[in-house]
Design an enzyme around this catalytic site. Structure first.
Site, mmCIF file in Angstrom:
data_model
loop_
_atom_site.group_PDB
_atom_site.id
_atom_site.type_symbol
_atom_site.label_atom_id
_atom_site.label_comp_id
_atom_site.label_asym_id
_atom_site.label_seq_id
_atom_site.Cartn_x
_atom_site.Cartn_y
_atom_site.Cartn_z
ATOM 1 N N GLU A 435 100.675 60.346 36.046
ATOM 2 C CA GLU A 435 99.548 61.027 36.703
ATOM 3 C C GLU A 435 99.494 60.626 38.190
ATOM 4 O O GLU A 435 98.430 60.434 38.768
ATOM 5 C CB GLU A 435 98.241 60.676 35.968
ATOM 6 C CG GLU A 435 97.066 61.621 36.210
ATOM 7 C CD GLU A 435 97.338 63.067 35.872
ATOM 8 O OE1 GLU A 435 97.839 63.345 34.770
ATOM 9 O OE2 GLU A 435 97.055 63.927 36.731
HETATM 10 C C1 FAD Z 1 105.804 57.502 29.377
HETATM 11 C C2 FAD Z 1 105.704 58.573 30.419
HETATM 12 C C3 FAD Z 1 104.913 59.689 30.188
HETATM 13 C C4 FAD Z 1 104.838 60.706 31.140
HETATM 14 N N1 FAD Z 1 104.135 61.853 30.865
HETATM 15 C C5 FAD Z 1 104.269 62.927 31.692
HETATM 16 C C6 FAD Z 1 103.753 64.207 31.331
HETATM 17 O O1 FAD Z 1 103.111 64.370 30.289
HETATM 18 N N2 FAD Z 1 103.981 65.256 32.158
HETATM 19 C C7 FAD Z 1 104.678 65.130 33.314
HETATM 20 O O2 FAD Z 1 104.867 66.118 34.004
HETATM 21 N N3 FAD Z 1 105.176 63.929 33.702
HETATM 22 C C8 FAD Z 1 104.987 62.832 32.917
HETATM 23 N N4 FAD Z 1 105.516 61.620 33.287
HETATM 24 C C9 FAD Z 1 106.205 61.508 34.555
HETATM 25 C C10 FAD Z 1 105.421 60.706 35.587
HETATM 26 O O3 FAD Z 1 104.273 61.404 35.977
HETATM 27 C C11 FAD Z 1 106.387 60.399 36.751
HETATM 28 O O4 FAD Z 1 107.329 59.469 36.257
HETATM 29 C C12 FAD Z 1 105.665 59.866 37.967
HETATM 30 O O5 FAD Z 1 104.875 60.878 38.541
HETATM 31 C C13 FAD Z 1 106.626 59.341 39.028
HETATM 32 O O6 FAD Z 1 107.684 60.235 39.254
HETATM 33 P P1 FAD Z 1 109.197 59.703 39.218
HETATM 34 O O7 FAD Z 1 109.371 58.956 37.962
HETATM 35 O O8 FAD Z 1 110.092 60.827 39.484
HETATM 36 O O9 FAD Z 1 109.249 58.676 40.400
HETATM 37 P P2 FAD Z 1 109.572 59.012 41.938
HETATM 38 O O10 FAD Z 1 108.790 60.189 42.375
HETATM 39 O O11 FAD Z 1 111.026 59.034 42.116
HETATM 40 O O12 FAD Z 1 108.959 57.717 42.647
HETATM 41 C C14 FAD Z 1 109.620 56.460 42.624
HETATM 42 C C15 FAD Z 1 108.757 55.458 43.386
HETATM 43 O O13 FAD Z 1 108.643 55.876 44.740
HETATM 44 C C16 FAD Z 1 107.282 55.964 45.128
HETATM 45 N N5 FAD Z 1 107.145 57.100 46.039
HETATM 46 C C17 FAD Z 1 107.580 58.361 45.863
HETATM 47 N N6 FAD Z 1 107.288 59.107 46.926
HETATM 48 C C18 FAD Z 1 106.644 58.309 47.803
HETATM 49 C C19 FAD Z 1 106.075 58.485 49.095
HETATM 50 N N7 FAD Z 1 106.108 59.665 49.705
HETATM 51 N N8 FAD Z 1 105.500 57.412 49.687
HETATM 52 C C20 FAD Z 1 105.460 56.216 49.079
HETATM 53 N N9 FAD Z 1 105.973 55.995 47.861
HETATM 54 C C21 FAD Z 1 106.566 57.020 47.242
HETATM 55 C C22 FAD Z 1 106.494 56.124 43.843
HETATM 56 O O14 FAD Z 1 105.195 55.584 43.970
HETATM 57 C C23 FAD Z 1 107.344 55.341 42.845
HETATM 58 O O15 FAD Z 1 106.955 53.991 42.855
HETATM 59 C C24 FAD Z 1 105.547 60.571 32.366
HETATM 60 C C25 FAD Z 1 106.322 59.425 32.607
HETATM 61 C C26 FAD Z 1 106.418 58.447 31.654
HETATM 62 C C27 FAD Z 1 107.304 57.265 31.922
#
Ligand code: FAD
Length: 592
Positions: A435
């Site tokens: 989220e």
């Molecule tokens: C168990 C689980 C359940 C989930 N359920 C859902 C779901 O129901 N529906 C859904 O759509 N998704 C879901 N997700 C996905 C989740 O919302 C994403 O994993 C999350 O939003 C982060 O995206 P990412 O993993 O691609 O990380 P990335 O976007 O690659 O981010 C990696 C890191 O970089 C940081 N970061 C990224 N951009 C910036 C910026 N511009 N400035 C500073 N820091 C930055 C982030 O804070 C993070 O720490 C789920 C994930 C898990 C693990």
């Protein structure tokens, strides 16, 4: 195994003595008298403690199972889900026009905390459905609402939110899932989504996926994203469930926690989808329900921390190790219970003051959502938008820390799965990530919310604290313990905001390098405000001779602890913020 007792009395205190909900001018709140909310909370508490909590460890141990395209939930989940449905818990704050009970969100947030504290992985199936319900309710046509909502309110059909793809989570503008318009007005959805919570399971007749996708030829990036309803099984105009749609589960993830919730890879192969809201306005549609969804995740942080704390407290009273430094207290036993040790007290007070303060913060946030939805109050809408990243980021970070602290009270036994304390820490961890990861919440707070609407909501927040302190000052002892620390913490928050204004324009790194500290500084100020309000309410109760003095005196003592031992963190956050970005950005990436 851990147990769970719903904090009904504490919730009643917050609802009636602090927020004074039944005296509020928000339509529908007059129904919320203490007898009524007491009856609902007691019932919800029974289900949480007797039905959901015993399944928490089962879900953790068994996890979900994928066999031939079908996901099986852990033993007992399906029966418990039926009980939730039969009891009407799934539609507590949903629109009566679609079978809901029309209760305020503040009440559903309280029951939601109980269900989540008892079993977070289980409660997510309903939580995701509620998120999808809210999006369709806010953006669907009358026909879409009539078709999808009644069965989602009853959770006969559950819902999901599909944003994330393998190459994009935060930066959704990179999305590749396609939605091709068809002559009959539907769309063919093709692509892959990952990490989809409750994406597939065996507890409902149908699953209504809300999917973000790009219509070819639309604007680039985030502006070209639209939102679609894509059911697992197609549904005819009479509401009958028919043929399987082109959506399937590719895999379920092995993960650190929430094992009872299926986290799915979802494949869309020319699946039939229906546009929800306007073309290319998918993110806007998602955002309208974001405050509610993020508050729900913040609440997860505090709910799990509360459950972990309850068990740590029992253990601290039972476990005999060492003697109190001031002399033995359990003279007939071989040692004293560890609760006699000041360091164990510190850990318990940290947890207790967080859980109770966080609960007040979450319920206050839910009340603001009700106010803005039910009265259109722009000030409440501005304030909840500003506070949403704080509710989500601060409550989940602290919730995880407190779950780890509860585990620490068990010593080595906390690390052993048998006692269930590691599950709390593992489950709480995800709320900091999904989220919108907490770093991104901080970015949202400083980059957008602080300056939103010319900074009006932020100024209103500062003015509100100033007015509140002025109004309630006058009792020297109380002022020293509560009003003065709150004023000083609020001053730190304003100084930090001022630093961003003065330095962020010249170099935006100065603002963003301090954003995480700002989110925590803000969270502490909010909990300081909540504790001052709770202490005032408890003081008034004692003055009127309400009885139960131990409860109210404990409230004031716990508040004093927060103000004296937790709130001073604002100085540290301010010092870090005003040191700017230079030390943060000093290294070349190659030199790390
Ligand atoms: C168990 C689980 C359940 C989930 N359920 C859902 C779901 O129901 N529906 C859904 O759509 N998704 C879901 N997700 C996905 C989740 O919302 C994403 O994993 C999350 O939003 C982060 O995206 P990412 O993993 O691609 O990380 P990335 O976007 O690659 O981010 C990696 C890191 O970089 C940081 N970061 C990224 N951009 C910036 C910026 N511009 N400035 C500073 N820091 C930055 C982030 O804070 C993070 O720490 C789920 C994930 C898990 C693990």
């Amino acid at each position: 195994m851990p147990s769970y007792t719903a904090p009904v009395k504490d919730m009643q205190f917050i609802l009636h003595d602090v927020l004074k909900v039944s005296k509020s001018d928000v339509p529908g709140f007059d129904e919320l008298d203490a007898d009524f909310t007491g009856a609902i909370l007691e019932e919800a508490g029974k289900i949480a403690g007797e039905v959901l909590a015993p399944l928490n460890a089962v879900g953790d141990r068994e996890g979900c199972r994928l066999e031939n395209g079908v996901v099986y939930t852990p033993t007992g989940f399906k029966d418990a889900f039926d009980k939730m449905r039969e009891g009407g818990w799934t539609g507590l704050d949903c629109d009566p026009e679609y079978g809901g009970q029309g209760m305020p969100h503040v009440l559903a947030t309280a029951t939601g905390e109980m269900f989540t504290g008892a079993n977070m992985a289980f409660t997510m199936y309903q939580g995701l459905t509620h998120g999808a319900y809210s999006a369709i309710h806010a953006h669907g046509t009358d026909a879409q609402k009539a078709k999808w909502l009644p069965k989602m309110v009853s959770c006969e059909w559950t819902g999901t939110m599909n944003l994330t793809e393998p190459h994009c989570g935060t930066d959704l503008g990179l999305m590749r899932t396609k939605a091709e318009p068809q002559e009959n007005g539907t769309y063919k959805i093709t692509g892959q989504k990952i990490f989809i919570s409750a994406g597939e399971h065996d507890m409902s007749e149908n699953i209504v996926h809300l999917v973000l996708a790009k219509i070819p030829g639309g604007p680039d990036g985030i502006k070209g994203v639209s939102l679609f309803i894509v059911p697992k099984f197609l549904v005819d105009d009479e509401g009958n469930v028919g043929a399987r749609n082109g959506v399937s589960v590719g895999n379920i993830e092995e993960k650190m926690g929430i094992h009872g919730n299926a986290t799915c890879v979802m494949n869309y192969d020319a699946a039939e989808g229906y546009l929800l809201g306007e073309e290319h306005k998918g993110m806007r549609a998602m955002f309208t329900m974001m405050n509610e969804a993020r508050l729900g995740v913040g609440m997860q942080g505090l709910a799990v921390a509360e459950a972990a704390y309850q068990n740590a407290l029992e253990y601290a009273k039972d476990r005999l190790q060492g003697r109190a430094i001031t002399g033995p207290e359990n003279k007939d036993g071989p040692a004293d219970p560890i609760i006699v040790h000041p360091d164990i007290r510190r850990a318990l007070m940290d947890q207790k003051s967080f859980a109770e303060g966080g609960r007040a913060f979450a319920l206050w946030g839910a009340e603001m959502i009700d106010r803005s939805h039910r009265t259109g109050d722009a000030e409440a809408e501005g304030l909840i938008s500003l506070l949403t990243p704080v509710l989500k980021g601060f409550l989940t970070d602290q919730g995880f820390d407190m779950s780890v602290l509860a585990q620490q009270i068990y010593g080595g036994h906390g690390y052993i799965e048998e006692h269930g304390m590691s599950q709390f820490a593992r489950d709480a961890r995800i709320a900091m990530i999904y989220e919108g990861a907490n770093g991104v919440q901080a970015l949202d707070l400083v980059g957008r919310k602080l300056a939103a609407n010319g900074g009006k909501p932020a100024m209103a927040f500062f003015d509100m604290i100033k007015g509140f302190c002025k109004e309630n000052a006058g009792d020297e002892e109380f002022d020293k313990a509560f009003i003065e620390p709150l004023k000083s913490a609020s001053k730190h928050l304003q100084e930090a905001a001022m630093f961003f204004m003065q330095n962020g324009m010249k170099n935006p790194n100065h603002a963003l390098a301090g954003s995480y500290d700002f989110m925590h500084l803000f969270g502490h100020v909010c909990l300081g405000l909540m504790w001052t309000k709770m202490a005032l309410a408890a003081k008034a109760k004692l003055a009127e001779g309400a009885g139960d003095t131990a409860f109210y005196e404990t409230k004031i003592a716990t508040g004093r602890y927060y103000m004296a031992r937790r709130l001073p963190a604002t100085s540290m956050h301010l010092a870090r913020i005003t040191s700017g970005a230079d030390s943060v950005m000093a290294l070349d990436a190659a030199n790390f």
